[in-house]
Design an enzyme around this catalytic site. Structure first.
Site, PDB file in Angstrom:
ATOM      1  N   SER A 241      19.760 -83.140  -1.706  1.00 11.41           N
ATOM      2  CA  SER A 241      21.220 -83.137  -1.767  1.00 11.41           C
ATOM      3  C   SER A 241      21.849 -81.785  -1.443  1.00 11.41           C
ATOM      4  O   SER A 241      21.654 -81.272  -0.361  1.00 11.41           O
ATOM      5  CB  SER A 241      21.636 -83.627  -3.151  1.00 11.41           C
ATOM      6  OG  SER A 241      22.947 -84.046  -3.120  1.00 11.41           O
ATOM      7  N   HIS A 242      22.551 -81.195  -2.396  1.00  9.06           N
ATOM      8  CA  HIS A 242      23.265 -79.952  -2.116  1.00  9.06           C
ATOM      9  C   HIS A 242      22.377 -78.729  -2.307  1.00  9.06           C
ATOM     10  O   HIS A 242      22.833 -77.605  -2.113  1.00  9.06           O
ATOM     11  CB  HIS A 242      24.481 -79.843  -3.037  1.00  9.06           C
ATOM     12  CG  HIS A 242      24.093 -79.724  -4.480  1.00  9.06           C
ATOM     13  ND1 HIS A 242      23.599 -80.792  -5.182  1.00  9.06           N
ATOM     14  CD2 HIS A 242      24.083 -78.672  -5.320  1.00  9.06           C
ATOM     15  CE1 HIS A 242      23.311 -80.389  -6.418  1.00  9.06           C
ATOM     16  NE2 HIS A 242      23.597 -79.113  -6.526  1.00  9.06           N
TER      17      HIS A 242
ATOM     18  N   ASP B 237      28.168 -82.299   1.580  1.00  8.85           N
ATOM     19  CA  ASP B 237      26.935 -81.582   1.262  1.00  8.85           C
ATOM     20  C   ASP B 237      25.776 -82.053   2.141  1.00  8.85           C
ATOM     21  O   ASP B 237      25.964 -82.858   3.059  1.00  8.85           O
ATOM     22  CB  ASP B 237      26.597 -81.704  -0.227  1.00  8.85           C
ATOM     23  CG  ASP B 237      26.153 -83.099  -0.611  1.00  8.85           C
ATOM     24  OD1 ASP B 237      26.565 -84.056   0.064  1.00  8.85           O
ATOM     25  OD2 ASP B 237      25.383 -83.243  -1.583  1.00  8.85           O
TER      26      ASP B 237
ATOM     27  N   ASP C 234      23.303 -84.165   1.947  1.00  9.99           N
ATOM     28  CA  ASP C 234      23.070 -85.598   2.154  1.00  9.99           C
ATOM     29  C   ASP C 234      24.362 -86.392   2.260  1.00  9.99           C
ATOM     30  O   ASP C 234      24.333 -87.627   2.304  1.00  9.99           O
ATOM     31  CB  ASP C 234      22.169 -86.173   1.061  1.00  9.99           C
ATOM     32  CG  ASP C 234      22.794 -86.110  -0.318  1.00  9.99           C
ATOM     33  OD1 ASP C 234      23.644 -85.228  -0.543  1.00  9.99           O
ATOM     34  OD2 ASP C 234      22.422 -86.933  -1.168  1.00  9.99           O
TER      35      ASP C 234
ATOM     36  N   ASP D  69      26.978 -86.964   0.283  1.00 11.03           N
ATOM     37  CA  ASP D  69      27.651 -87.737  -0.759  1.00 11.03           C
ATOM     38  C   ASP D  69      28.756 -86.953  -1.464  1.00 11.03           C
ATOM     39  O   ASP D  69      29.564 -87.527  -2.171  1.00 11.03           O
ATOM     40  CB  ASP D  69      26.642 -88.333  -1.762  1.00 11.03           C
ATOM     41  CG  ASP D  69      25.727 -87.303  -2.387  1.00 11.03           C
ATOM     42  OD1 ASP D  69      25.843 -86.106  -2.032  1.00 11.03           O
ATOM     43  OD2 ASP D  69      24.895 -87.687  -3.230  1.00 11.03           O
ATOM     44  N   ARG D  70      28.784 -85.631  -1.280  1.00  2.00           N
ATOM     45  CA  ARG D  70      29.849 -84.846  -1.912  1.00  2.00           C
ATOM     46  C   ARG D  70      30.963 -84.538  -0.924  1.00  2.00           C
ATOM     47  O   ARG D  70      30.754 -84.604   0.290  1.00  2.00           O
ATOM     48  CB  ARG D  70      29.291 -83.520  -2.422  1.00  2.00           C
ATOM     49  CG  ARG D  70      28.281 -83.682  -3.516  1.00  2.00           C
ATOM     50  CD  ARG D  70      27.873 -82.326  -4.055  1.00  2.00           C
ATOM     51  NE  ARG D  70      26.941 -82.501  -5.146  1.00  2.00           N
ATOM     52  CZ  ARG D  70      26.805 -81.655  -6.154  1.00  2.00           C
ATOM     53  NH1 ARG D  70      27.546 -80.573  -6.190  1.00  2.00           N
ATOM     54  NH2 ARG D  70      25.937 -81.885  -7.108  1.00  2.00           N
TER      55      ARG D  70
ATOM     56  N   LYS E 224      28.082 -91.887  -4.330  1.00  2.00           N
ATOM     57  CA  LYS E 224      29.314 -91.186  -3.993  1.00  2.00           C
ATOM     58  C   LYS E 224      29.318 -90.942  -2.497  1.00  2.00           C
ATOM     59  O   LYS E 224      28.272 -90.956  -1.869  1.00  2.00           O
ATOM     60  CB  LYS E 224      29.460 -89.910  -4.806  1.00  2.00           C
ATOM     61  CG  LYS E 224      28.321 -88.912  -4.692  1.00  2.00           C
ATOM     62  CD  LYS E 224      28.539 -87.797  -5.702  1.00  2.00           C
ATOM     63  CE  LYS E 224      27.535 -86.681  -5.540  1.00  2.00           C
ATOM     64  NZ  LYS E 224      26.337 -86.868  -6.378  1.00  2.00           N
TER      65      LYS E 224
END
Ligand code: VG1
Ligand code: CO
Length: 685
Positions: free
Chosen positions: A255-256, A419, A421, A423-424, A518
């Site tokens: 992710s982030h 981010d 991946d 999702d943010r 998200k």
């Protein structure tokens, strides 16, 4: 396997075998046409149709098909599971007795009929070829399944979202394999099940994805859908799992977290609903991972993921898909693309930064190609294994350059980032950063302006530390607002049961029932839709909102503590102290509530305890303390600060300054300095 034979003998010349539903279909086409367009091209067309590659076939038909087919496509476009069939048109066949291409597989009841001219144009128009440039049907020999013996690892406990470790940890022999085996053991997929696999393109993705494919084959999966070049943003993977009715998915991402050889790698696994595995599953996977003595893996591959197409491995279908197509289709249904496009054409600007993460190709296609955003306003859109050295976390600290752009005189009307991946999201306007807690609250307030949400939102949810701005709007609308522990997986039951239609977290995450993750780009589109519909600036919309509901200033202070024991000591101390705090006076206010947050899922009644200490004062201030569950070294203590200001005169203050005293108070209560040696937060976000 039964053989079905196409009855169209007058077209007989060449045969292509295609495996559908365990039956072999044979289709025929005139040799003249084949010579003209080439066998490989023909195979791709036939394969696309037969394998129900909706986007490819629909795109092709819309562009080259006859008007009657186009009408049909328009009607059936939304029916994803069936590409359906185009009725044989007797009249057309009579008119083109020798030029009709017909495909017929009785078993799957699909029948396609296209004109030779259409095929010819398709063959010429390589630019719009939605399919691969290599033959689509490559048959691999039957794989042998190998059992590899090894000892178990003790550290495969998943955190807030998946298993995240340093790349070097994942590179250890058998590490990824044992984790994947534990997941397969727990999931117990039905033989022949469909699985979605993709990642954010970070370092080690290419290696890991091949391992996952081989293990999925060994686990008896029948159909693997994988993003081209191994790429799928997390929300797009979730959408794909749902759209294709897959049994689940592996998302290769941390992710982030930073990427590259010295960065982090990670895996999330999602279930059939498209949502992240719930707690009881991740606990079961951990238990299984500690008890393994080996794993099963197919001796096959490497699989070519560079271009879209389908490969067969003894009946197992490996389908490399366009990572964007399905997602883009869904976005078009939810948002008013015409209005947004018009808004952009009339001189407004969106600046979007994909941070070299997964959303680049999505932004290019949706914001650029479909909506007309300027090419130079789409930053860092090529996914890179090390994110180009950026920390792919959309927040004002790691995206300082966007904050600067928005402070300048030629600031865009909206700036945004996502981010690693995808999702943010972070949303900014001229001279203004939209706080994530405000964002989801304002999205709810403005939902009637967005086509996909016009018919109403049944309820909303936010993670406990997220500001209560959302509660204020929900109360006004008379809909429930649920408070859940941190981590998107806690929203999934609420979304799945239809209790909520919108949810968000303070960590720059917002989403809706369209997905079970998200969704960064979705949030960007939502806000573009609101801006275009209201014709007001982001700042103006915000100030109006605050004057109506009050402004809840919010900030998160992160303390990076290398010694995990010290971080635990902070939490343990707090836990003891808050037990007797409710009803006492603190800094001139009454403590309305002080506890360690516990959650009981209203859908399945599962319980989660120790989800963060909260101290709520009766004057609109609140402090929340918890430890991060996504880091890979040491510990991060997160302190969440919220302060409500009802007076308009106090709604345009600087957040840093306003929140500082509350930050000090939180540090004192938690004894952060004396227990950790830190005099100030490592980051204020
Ligand atoms: C953080 C955020 C949380 C988010 C999680 C995964 O978790 O606080 O809100 O759901 O990251 O996001 P933690 O445990 O570090 O506070 V992502 O985009 O990294 O999947
Ligand atoms: Co993420």
């Amino acid at each position: 396997m039964a053989m079905k034979r196409c009855p169209s003998h007058h077209l007989n010349d060449t045969r292509i075998q295609i495996n559908t539903n365990d039956e072999i279909g044979i289709c025929h086409t005139p040799s003249r046409l084949l010579e003209e367009i080439g066998h490989a091209q023909y195979a791709r067309i036939a394969g696309a149709l037969l394998d129900r590659q909706i986007e490819a076939a629909v795109g092709w038909t819309a562009r080259y098909g006859r008007s009657r087919e186009r009408r049909w496509i328009a009607q059936e476009h939304s029916q994803l599971d069936e590409i359906g069939f185009i009725q044989r048109n007797k009249a057309a066949e009579a008119a083109w007795p020798r030029h009709a291409f017909r495909y017929d597989v009785a078993l799957c009841k699909h029948r396609f009929e296209y004109s030779t001219a259409g095929l010819r144009r398709f063959a010429k128009d390589q630019r719009h070829n939605p399919l691969s440039s290599r033959p689509i049907h490559r048959m691999y020999p039957q794989p042998s399944i190998r059992v590899v013996r090894c000892s178990a690892f003790a550290d495969q406990q998943m955190g807030t979202a998946g298993l995240r470790k340093k790349v070097q940890v994942f590179q250890q022999p058998h590490y990824l394999e044992t984790f994947a085996q534990a997941v397969f053991d727990v999931l117990q997929l039905a033989p022949g099940a469909t699985l979605v696999v993709g990642g954010d393109g970070r370092y080690h993705n290419d290696v890991a994805i091949q391992v996952i494919l081989r293990m999925a084959i060994a686990a008896g999966v029948g159909h693997i859908i994988v993003g081209q070049r191994g790429l799928l943003s997390t929300p797009a993977a979730s959408c794909l799992i749902r759209a294709r009715r897959a049994a689940g998915g592996f998302l290769l991402t941390a992710s982030h977290n930073p990427g590259g050889p010295n960065g982090d790698f990670g895996i999330k696994f999602n279930v059939a609903s498209g949502g992240q595995a719930p707690l009881h599953l991740t606990d079961a996977v951990y238990a299984a991972s500690t008890a393994l003595d080996g794993y099963r893996i197919a001796d096959s591959g490497p699989f070519d993921l560079s271009s879209i197409g389908i490969e067969y491995l003894d009946g197992i279908k490996i389908e490399v898909v366009d990572p964007v197509a399905e997602y883009a289709r869904q976005m078009e249904q939810l948002f008013d693309f015409d209005r947004i496009g018009e808004w952009l054409r009339s001189g407004h600007r969106i600046l979007f930064d994909a941070m070299h993460g997964a959303t680049g190709p999505y932004a290019q296609r949706i914001l650029g190609d479909s909506l007309g955003a300027r090419h130079e306003d789409l930053l860092h859109i090529n996914p890179l294994p090390d994110f180009g050295g950026l920390h792919p976390d959309p927040n004002p600290v790691d995206c300082e350059h966007l904050v600067q752009c928005c402070a300048g005189t030629d600031a865009p009307d909206m700036a945004a980032a996502s981010d690693g991946d995808g999702d943010r999201n972070m949303i900014l306007g001229p001279g203004f950063l939209l706080s994530p807690g405000d964002s989801v609250a304002m999205m709810l307030a403005n939902a009637p302006l967005v086509p996909g949400y016009r018919s109403g939102i049944p309820g909303v949810a936010r993670s406990m530390p997220t500001s209560r701005a959302l509660d204020d709007v929900a109360e006004r609308l008379g809909i429930p607002c649920y408070e859940t522990p941190t981590g998107w997986r806690y929203f999934c039951n609420l979304l799945e049961s239809g209790r909520i239609g919108l949810c968000g977290e303070e960590s720059f995450g917002t989403g809706s029932a369209h997905s079970r993750e998200k969704d960064g780009l979705w949030t960007v589109l939502f806000w573009l839709n609101v801006l275009a519909a209201r014709g007001e600036s982001l700042h103006r919309i915000s100030t109006r909102h605050w004057s109506e509901f009050g402004r809840r200033y919010f900030q998160r202070h992160d303390f990076d503590i290398s010694d995990t024991a010290k971080a635990n000591a902070v939490m343990d101390g707090l836990r003891l102290r808050v037990a007797a705090m409710t009803g006492t006076t603190l800094d001139g206010a009454e403590v309305e509530l002080a506890d360690d947050f516990q959650y009981r899922d209203p859908v399945d009644a599962s319980e989660s305890s120790r989800q963060g200490i909260r101290i709520v004062l009766n004057d609109g201030r609140r402090m929340v303390f918890r430890l991060s569950g996504t880091g890979t070294t040491g510990a991060t203590l997160r302190v969440y600060l919220e302060q409500l200001e009802q007076a308009r005169a106090r709604q345009a203050l600087d957040t840093d300054t306003l929140i500082a005293p509350l930050g000090q108070l939180a540090m004192q209560i938690a004894e952060i300095s004396s227990l950790t040696g830190l005099a100030a937060p490592s980051a204020r976000i």
